[in-house]
Design a protein around this motif. Sequence first.
Motif, PDB file in Angstrom:
ATOM      1  N   PHE A  76       0.809  -1.220   0.000  1.00 45.91           N
ATOM      2  CA  PHE A  76       0.000   0.000   0.000  1.00 45.91           C
ATOM      3  C   PHE A  76       0.841   1.268   0.000  1.00 45.91           C
ATOM      4  CE2 PHE A  76      -2.620  -3.166   2.352  1.00 45.91           C
ATOM      5  CZ  PHE A  76      -3.573  -3.342   1.369  1.00 45.91           C
ATOM      6  N   GLY A  77       2.138   1.169  -0.267  1.00 49.91           N
ATOM      7  CA  GLY A  77       3.028   2.312  -0.192  1.00 49.91           C
ATOM      8  C   GLY A  77       2.673   3.441  -1.140  1.00 49.91           C
ATOM      9  N   ALA A  78       2.350   3.121  -2.385  1.00 52.43           N
ATOM     10  CA  ALA A  78       2.010   4.168  -3.353  1.00 52.43           C
ATOM     11  C   ALA A  78       0.741   4.895  -2.941  1.00 52.43           C
ATOM     12  CB  ALA A  78       1.860   3.568  -4.741  1.00 52.43           C
ATOM     13  N   LEU A  79      -0.221   4.156  -2.406  1.00 51.65           N
ATOM     14  CA  LEU A  79      -1.464   4.786  -1.957  1.00 51.65           C
ATOM     15  C   LEU A  79      -1.214   5.682  -0.752  1.00 51.65           C
ATOM     16  CD1 LEU A  79      -3.601   1.572  -2.299  1.00 51.65           C
ATOM     17  CD2 LEU A  79      -3.695   3.556  -3.781  1.00 51.65           C
ATOM     18  N   LEU A  80      -0.345   5.234   0.155  1.00 49.61           N
ATOM     19  CA  LEU A  80      -0.010   6.063   1.304  1.00 49.61           C
ATOM     20  C   LEU A  80       0.728   7.327   0.885  1.00 49.61           C
ATOM     21  CD1 LEU A  80       1.085   3.335   3.863  1.00 49.61           C
ATOM     22  CD2 LEU A  80      -0.958   4.759   3.953  1.00 49.61           C
ATOM     23  N   LEU A  81       1.597   7.218  -0.109  1.00 50.85           N
ATOM     24  CA  LEU A  81       2.288   8.412  -0.598  1.00 50.85           C
ATOM     25  C   LEU A  81       1.314   9.414  -1.204  1.00 50.85           C
ATOM     26  CD1 LEU A  81       5.561   6.955  -2.153  1.00 50.85           C
ATOM     27  CD2 LEU A  81       5.314   8.345  -0.093  1.00 50.85           C
ATOM     28  N   LEU A  82       0.310   8.927  -1.920  1.00 50.82           N
ATOM     29  CA  LEU A  82      -0.700   9.827  -2.477  1.00 50.82           C
ATOM     30  C   LEU A  82      -1.493  10.510  -1.368  1.00 50.82           C
ATOM     31  CD1 LEU A  82      -2.032   7.847  -5.552  1.00 50.82           C
ATOM     32  CD2 LEU A  82      -0.849  10.034  -5.564  1.00 50.82           C
ATOM     33  N   LEU A  83      -1.812   9.780  -0.294  1.00 53.87           N
ATOM     34  CA  LEU A  83      -2.518  10.401   0.827  1.00 53.87           C
ATOM     35  C   LEU A  83      -1.648  11.419   1.546  1.00 53.87           C
ATOM     36  CD1 LEU A  83      -4.656   7.632   2.502  1.00 53.87           C
ATOM     37  CD2 LEU A  83      -5.429   9.760   1.510  1.00 53.87           C
ATOM     38  N   LEU A  84      -0.362  11.109   1.699  1.00 46.70           N
ATOM     39  CA  LEU A  84       0.540  12.076   2.320  1.00 46.70           C
ATOM     40  C   LEU A  84       0.692  13.326   1.458  1.00 46.70           C
ATOM     41  CD1 LEU A  84       3.316   9.752   3.755  1.00 46.70           C
ATOM     42  CD2 LEU A  84       1.599  11.054   5.025  1.00 46.70           C
ATOM     43  N   LEU A  85       0.704  13.154   0.150  1.00 45.97           N
ATOM     44  CA  LEU A  85       0.745  14.310  -0.751  1.00 45.97           C
ATOM     45  C   LEU A  85      -0.510  15.154  -0.595  1.00 45.97           C
ATOM     46  CD1 LEU A  85       2.141  15.822  -3.091  1.00 45.97           C
ATOM     47  CD2 LEU A  85       0.887  14.326  -4.641  1.00 45.97           C
ATOM     48  N   LEU A  86      -1.658  14.502  -0.482  1.00 52.15           N
ATOM     49  CA  LEU A  86      -2.910  15.224  -0.270  1.00 52.15           C
ATOM     50  C   LEU A  86      -2.866  16.010   1.035  1.00 52.15           C
ATOM     51  CD1 LEU A  86      -5.931  15.792  -0.872  1.00 52.15           C
ATOM     52  CD2 LEU A  86      -6.434  13.674   0.322  1.00 52.15           C
ATOM     53  N   ALA A  87      -2.412  15.370   2.101  1.00 59.92           N
ATOM     54  CA  ALA A  87      -2.336  16.041   3.397  1.00 59.92           C
ATOM     55  C   ALA A  87      -1.349  17.208   3.356  1.00 59.92           C
ATOM     56  CB  ALA A  87      -1.933  15.052   4.478  1.00 59.92           C
ATOM     57  N   GLN A  88      -0.225  17.011   2.683  1.00 65.39           N
ATOM     58  CA  GLN A  88       0.780  18.072   2.600  1.00 65.39           C
ATOM     59  C   GLN A  88       0.243  19.261   1.812  1.00 65.39           C
ATOM     60  OE1 GLN A  88       2.770  18.868  -0.367  1.00 65.39           O
ATOM     61  NE2 GLN A  88       4.097  20.291   0.686  1.00 65.39           N
ATOM     62  N   GLN A  89      -0.433  19.005   0.707  1.00 61.21           N
ATOM     63  CA  GLN A  89      -0.990  20.092  -0.095  1.00 61.21           C
ATOM     64  C   GLN A  89      -2.096  20.820   0.655  1.00 61.21           C
ATOM     65  OE1 GLN A  89       1.446  20.693  -2.269  1.00 61.21           O
ATOM     66  NE2 GLN A  89      -0.159  21.238  -3.701  1.00 61.21           N
ATOM     67  N   ALA A  90      -2.942  20.072   1.353  1.00 58.36           N
ATOM     68  CA  ALA A  90      -4.005  20.701   2.139  1.00 58.36           C
ATOM     69  C   ALA A  90      -3.407  21.562   3.238  1.00 58.36           C
ATOM     70  CB  ALA A  90      -4.924  19.631   2.727  1.00 58.36           C
ATOM     71  N   HIS A  91      -2.357  21.074   3.875  1.00 59.41           N
ATOM     72  CA  HIS A  91      -1.694  21.824   4.941  1.00 59.41           C
ATOM     73  C   HIS A  91      -1.042  23.096   4.393  1.00 59.41           C
ATOM     74  CE1 HIS A  91       0.407  22.504   8.697  1.00 59.41           C
ATOM     75  NE2 HIS A  91       1.537  22.584   8.038  1.00 59.41           N
ATOM     76  N   ARG A  92      -0.359  22.959   3.279  1.00 58.15           N
ATOM     77  CA  ARG A  92       0.324  24.119   2.680  1.00 58.15           C
ATOM     78  C   ARG A  92      -0.688  25.195   2.260  1.00 58.15           C
ATOM     79  NH1 ARG A  92       4.823  23.463  -1.828  1.00 58.15           N
ATOM     80  NH2 ARG A  92       6.082  23.223   0.014  1.00 58.15           N
ATOM     81  N   ASN A  93      -1.799  24.789   1.644  1.00 54.47           N
ATOM     82  CA  ASN A  93      -2.795  25.764   1.218  1.00 54.47           C
ATOM     83  C   ASN A  93      -3.590  26.323   2.381  1.00 54.47           C
ATOM     84  OD1 ASN A  93      -2.302  25.899  -1.560  1.00 54.47           O
ATOM     85  ND2 ASN A  93      -3.284  23.935  -1.840  1.00 54.47           N
ATOM     86  N   VAL A 100      -8.926  26.031   0.824  1.00 54.46           N
ATOM     87  CA  VAL A 100      -9.120  25.071   1.904  1.00 54.46           C
ATOM     88  C   VAL A 100     -10.349  24.224   1.618  1.00 54.46           C
ATOM     89  CG1 VAL A 100      -9.571  24.818   4.368  1.00 54.46           C
ATOM     90  CG2 VAL A 100      -7.940  26.515   3.573  1.00 54.46           C
ATOM     91  N   SER A 101     -11.407  24.852   1.116  1.00 56.33           N
ATOM     92  CA  SER A 101     -12.635  24.092   0.836  1.00 56.33           C
ATOM     93  C   SER A 101     -12.415  23.095  -0.300  1.00 56.33           C
ATOM     94  CB  SER A 101     -13.787  25.032   0.501  1.00 56.33           C
ATOM     95  OG  SER A 101     -13.504  25.747  -0.679  1.00 56.33           O
ATOM     96  N   PHE A 102     -11.577  23.416  -1.276  1.00 58.92           N
ATOM     97  CA  PHE A 102     -11.302  22.475  -2.352  1.00 58.92           C
ATOM     98  C   PHE A 102     -10.614  21.225  -1.811  1.00 58.92           C
ATOM     99  CE2 PHE A 102      -8.348  20.728  -5.500  1.00 58.92           C
ATOM    100  CZ  PHE A 102      -9.248  20.357  -6.484  1.00 58.92           C
ATOM    101  N   TYR A 103      -9.604  21.401  -0.959  1.00 59.28           N
ATOM    102  CA  TYR A 103      -8.895  20.238  -0.424  1.00 59.28           C
ATOM    103  C   TYR A 103      -9.749  19.465   0.570  1.00 59.28           C
ATOM    104  CZ  TYR A 103      -4.756  21.441  -2.943  1.00 59.28           C
ATOM    105  OH  TYR A 103      -3.879  21.680  -3.950  1.00 59.28           O
ATOM    106  N   ARG A 104     -10.655  20.141   1.251  1.00 58.25           N
ATOM    107  CA  ARG A 104     -11.598  19.452   2.121  1.00 58.25           C
ATOM    108  C   ARG A 104     -12.505  18.553   1.285  1.00 58.25           C
ATOM    109  NH1 ARG A 104     -14.758  23.674   4.744  1.00 58.25           N
ATOM    110  NH2 ARG A 104     -12.785  24.114   5.743  1.00 58.25           N
ATOM    111  N   SER A 105     -13.036  19.084   0.182  1.00 57.50           N
ATOM    112  CA  SER A 105     -13.898  18.258  -0.664  1.00 57.50           C
ATOM    113  C   SER A 105     -13.086  17.215  -1.430  1.00 57.50           C
ATOM    114  CB  SER A 105     -14.714  19.129  -1.621  1.00 57.50           C
ATOM    115  OG  SER A 105     -13.875  19.881  -2.456  1.00 57.50           O
ATOM    116  N   LEU A 106     -11.830  17.493  -1.727  1.00 59.34           N
ATOM    117  CA  LEU A 106     -10.959  16.494  -2.348  1.00 59.34           C
ATOM    118  C   LEU A 106     -10.745  15.316  -1.405  1.00 59.34           C
ATOM    119  CD1 LEU A 106      -8.995  15.665  -4.683  1.00 59.34           C
ATOM    120  CD2 LEU A 106      -7.233  16.884  -3.426  1.00 59.34           C
ATOM    121  N   ALA A 107     -10.449  15.602  -0.135  1.00 58.04           N
ATOM    122  CA  ALA A 107     -10.270  14.535   0.853  1.00 58.04           C
ATOM    123  C   ALA A 107     -11.563  13.750   1.030  1.00 58.04           C
ATOM    124  CB  ALA A 107      -9.812  15.123   2.181  1.00 58.04           C
TER     125      ALA A 107
END
Length: 179
Positions: A76-93, A100-107
Amino acid sequence: QVHHRSSGQVHHRSSGQMDRISGVTAGLIWCLLGLKAFFDGGHSFSFSSLQIRAAFTGLYQFQYALSGGLLAANTFGALLLLLLLLAQQAHRNAIGRQNVSFYRSLAFGVMVGYLINALLSTALVFVERRHLMVWRVFCPKYVFDAALAIMHVLLTLPILSWSLSGGASTLATDSSVYT
């Protein structure tokens, strides 16, 4: 150019305007990207295709917890990396207070995509419960889909709860740390 059938008019758009997709749609596309990464890693929805050699990488003897973690990381490593990328982008934005609302609805879309996949697999196993190959074909897919759904729900809920609770307002506004 956009042609409207009802009026027969053609409207021109400037090159700066683009149609934007919603966060939920992007989340569903993110799910498909995650599944593509899973299959690109040489994995499939069967227990015989687990890459057991990954559980013994760097070990001289079997260690139950560490070997299980290595196997899960390989699977599941590739899937976890994609989730970490999502979390990092949401945090940065969220620090820059942008989208913020876009990344909330993306998650939310990522979580819903994997839940729908697991529910459809559950329905398929229920319908095919008397099939000759249910234990060989349908149940391994069900187990993998359930594991993916549980993993994504458990890892996506903190992103959603953090963004809904206004976590971005409690962070320092100095975004130079992330540039």
